[in-house]
Write an enzyme that holds these catalytic residues in place. Structure first.
Site, PDB file in Angstrom:
ATOM      1  N   PRO A 165       4.474  -5.123  -0.736  1.00 48.80           N
ATOM      2  CA  PRO A 165       4.318  -3.941  -1.585  1.00 48.80           C
ATOM      3  C   PRO A 165       4.400  -4.291  -3.065  1.00 48.80           C
ATOM      4  O   PRO A 165       5.062  -5.264  -3.450  1.00 48.80           O
ATOM      5  CB  PRO A 165       5.509  -3.073  -1.182  1.00 48.80           C
TER       6      PRO A 165
ATOM      7  N   GLY B 275       0.762  -1.243   0.000  1.00 41.52           N
ATOM      8  CA  GLY B 275       0.000   0.000   0.000  1.00 41.52           C
ATOM      9  C   GLY B 275       0.786   1.282   0.000  1.00 41.52           C
ATOM     10  O   GLY B 275       0.218   2.350  -0.271  1.00 41.52           O
TER      11      GLY B 275
ATOM     12  N   CYS C 223      -9.996   5.655 -29.775  1.00 41.99           N
ATOM     13  CA  CYS C 223     -11.245   6.309 -30.162  1.00 41.99           C
ATOM     14  C   CYS C 223     -12.105   6.503 -28.941  1.00 41.99           C
ATOM     15  O   CYS C 223     -13.089   5.772 -28.737  1.00 41.99           O
ATOM     16  CB  CYS C 223     -11.963   5.483 -31.209  1.00 41.99           C
ATOM     17  N   GLU C 224     -11.722   7.425 -28.118  1.00 40.24           N
ATOM     18  CA  GLU C 224     -12.424   7.681 -26.870  1.00 40.24           C
ATOM     19  C   GLU C 224     -11.960   9.055 -26.397  1.00 40.24           C
ATOM     20  O   GLU C 224     -10.755   9.251 -26.185  1.00 40.24           O
ATOM     21  CB  GLU C 224     -12.020   6.576 -25.875  1.00 40.24           C
TER      22      GLU C 224
ATOM     23  N   ARG D   7       3.439  -1.357  -5.848  1.00 38.73           N
ATOM     24  CA  ARG D   7       3.709  -0.063  -6.488  1.00 38.73           C
ATOM     25  C   ARG D   7       5.034   0.567  -6.035  1.00 38.73           C
ATOM     26  O   ARG D   7       5.796   1.058  -6.864  1.00 38.73           O
ATOM     27  CB  ARG D   7       2.562   0.892  -6.141  1.00 38.73           C
TER      28      ARG D   7
ATOM     29  N   TYR E 233       1.012  -1.254 -12.380  1.00 40.38           N
ATOM     30  CA  TYR E 233      -0.370  -1.247 -12.887  1.00 40.38           C
ATOM     31  C   TYR E 233      -0.494  -0.553 -14.246  1.00 40.38           C
ATOM     32  O   TYR E 233      -1.488   0.103 -14.520  1.00 40.38           O
ATOM     33  CB  TYR E 233      -1.310  -0.612 -11.840  1.00 40.38           C
TER      34      TYR E 233
ATOM     35  N   TYR F 262      -8.647   6.048 -12.829  1.00 39.06           N
ATOM     36  CA  TYR F 262      -8.564   6.648 -11.483  1.00 39.06           C
ATOM     37  C   TYR F 262      -8.294   8.148 -11.526  1.00 39.06           C
ATOM     38  O   TYR F 262      -7.942   8.728 -10.513  1.00 39.06           O
ATOM     39  CB  TYR F 262      -7.420   6.016 -10.679  1.00 39.06           C
TER      40      TYR F 262
END
Ligand code: LLP
Length: 463
Positions: free
Chosen positions: A316, A273, A386-387, A318, A415, A359
């Site tokens: 951990p 975390g 295409c967004e 990240r 991630y 996020y």
């Protein structure tokens, strides 16, 4: 007379501002990998490799992983446990952050165990040479097949709920027992994006505290399930230390309750975390400071309860790999909407980094070929999908860039590849690991043909 007083204007910032000062700093507090430098041609260099040369050889988008940053983070975790924890400790890499053979192999070489959450991650860790007793298998809905794989491999299984516990008890036998931990929901809230909070009571993960006594009673009657530990994870990208300080006494409390049922609990796993610095606004504690708090509170909680120290585990993801990697893109089209904004588009986006759209994560960008150029432009760095929401960075600060220039997004180790998709049938990028001026391909670039590998055209539709 003409005055020659030098200009008092502060120097305009350039991409150099993101460089780490040295290799000893905490990687999670740095935006760029620790080995990042600017070479004589004003290009960004990582692991001694000129990013423009890497791009020339491997193409874009390209994930560039700095081995030294990853290894330094692993070492800092381990050294901090040696310093602050008088008992046995184990650091695990939460491989969901980026699970691939090379990353698992580096983490295991550094003495870390590996946390996996699917049959695919488990197989990768095993193929990377991780010893099964150094693999912990998490997940709130492991399939029958995955549980079977876990038992056969002989890894630790972190049991999440009653359904899984009952299924597992039907799969184990004299010849195929399982060593397990129990995941509990500790009821601790932390401040992070709601999608990545997991420790509060309203969470899909883990046993609720009021289920635990019954679980312990059940486990005491299961000869083929040996419960050696408890696990909790309270969330991700956390900058506060208090939640982990509070977690220690919750876990010691339940360890004692489990022992009263005769369970041989010797491990407490406090999850991962710890957050990282994506922009200057982020100020996470260092790896060492986080470990110190975790250890000191565990020692204190054990003293208060007058119990021996457990083997202390953390996992951990990240903060081990986030800042070790950057993504290089090539700039393509640009569009200025007068009086509103300029869009600068790159050749990747939400398929290789879904974090901004998922996020609202904020990143920085650098001009890899013009590291000293002043950041005079404010642009919207757009992806190629295409967004409309496929924006890598809103209000990105860049020098003037033109088509063909290479830009680099730092802190893409965690991630990004692991959450990449083929949206719009865009092949996933290649990844290289860099060290000592050498680059090694660790993930090949997908091809368009690869994307059709699982398509089948029913005969009646064929031409
Ligand atoms: N252990 C468990 C049981 C976890 O669920 C996680 C992350 C970790 C450890 C590692 O947490 P870390 O140290 O990386 O914070 N996709 C999201 C993050 C999801 C985190 C999922 N679990 C993102 O991109 O921010």
């Amino acid at each position: 007379m003409v005055s020659t007083i030098p200009s008092q204007q502060p120097q305009a910032k350039s991409s150099r501002q993101y460089l780490a000062e040295d290799l000893t700093t905490s990687p999670n507090q740095q935006i760029l990998p620790l080995s990042a430098r600017v070479n004589g041609q004003d290009h960004l260099e990582i692991g001694g490799c000129d990013v423009l040369d890497l791009v020339e050889e491997f193409g874009t988008p390209l994930y560039i992983l700095d081995e030294i940053t990853l290894r330094t983070a692993c070492q800092q975790y381990r050294q901090a446990f040696e310093r602050y924890y008088p008992g046995d400790a184990l650091v695990m890499y939460a491989s969901k952050a980026w699970n691939c053979l090379a990353v698992c192999a580096i983490a295991t070489q550094e003495g870390l165990a590996i946390d996996v959450v699917s049959g695919g991650e488990l197989l990768t860790a095993l193929k990377a040479g991780v010893s099964p007793d150094h693999i912990y298998f998490h997940g709130n809905n492991k399939s029958h097949r995955e549980l079977h794989q876990g038992i056969q491999a002989g890894c630790r299984i972190v049991v999440d709920n009653w359904h899984e516990l009952k299924t597992l008890s039907t799969l184990v036998s004299n010849n195929a027992p399982a060593t397990i931990l129990l995941r509990l929901t500790p009821g601790i809230e932390c401040h992070t994006h709601e999608y990545i909070q997991t420790g509060h009571i309203d969470s899909k993960f883990g046993f609720d505290p009021d289920q635990l006594e019954a679980v312990f009673t059940y486990l005491a009657q299961q000869p083929h399930l040996t419960c050696i530990g408890l696990h909790a994870h309270i969330g991700s990208q956390i900058f506060e230390l208090q939640p982990h300080a509070d977690l220690a006494s919750v876990m010691v409390h339940w360890m004692e309750a489990a022992k009263r049922h005769g369970l041989p609990i010797s491990e407490l796993d406090v999850g991962g975390g710890l957050g990282i610095r994506y922009t200057e606004a982020d100020d996470p504690p260092s790896i060492t400071a986080w470990v110190q708090v975790v250890c000191e509170h565990m020692v204190k909680a054990c003293q208060v309860a007058d119990v021996p120290l457990p083997r202390l585990i953390c996992e951990p993801g990240r903060s081990l790999i986030g800042s070790a990697c950057v993504t290089a893109y090539t700039v393509g089209s640009q569009k200025t909407v007068p009086g509103i904004r300029t869009y600068v588009s790159v050749d990747g986006g939400m398929s290789d980094n879904p974090r901004p759209i998922t996020y609202q994560s904020v990143y920085r960008v650098l001009a890899a070929g013009h590291m000293s150029a002043p950041l005079t432009e404010t642009v919207t760095l757009a992806g190629k999908h295409c967004e409309s929401g496929d924006v890598v960075i809103h209000d990105a600060q860049l020098p003037l860039v033109s088509s063909g220039d290479i830009v680099v997004i730092p802190t893409t180790g965690a991630y990004n590849y692991s959450m990449a998709s083929n949206y719009n049938r865009v092949p996933r990028p290649a990844a290289v690991v860099v060290k000592n001026s050498q680059a090694c391909l660790i993930i090949e670039r997908e091809t368009e043909t690869d994307l059709m590998r699982y398509d089948r055209l029913p005969l009646y539709l064929g031409s």
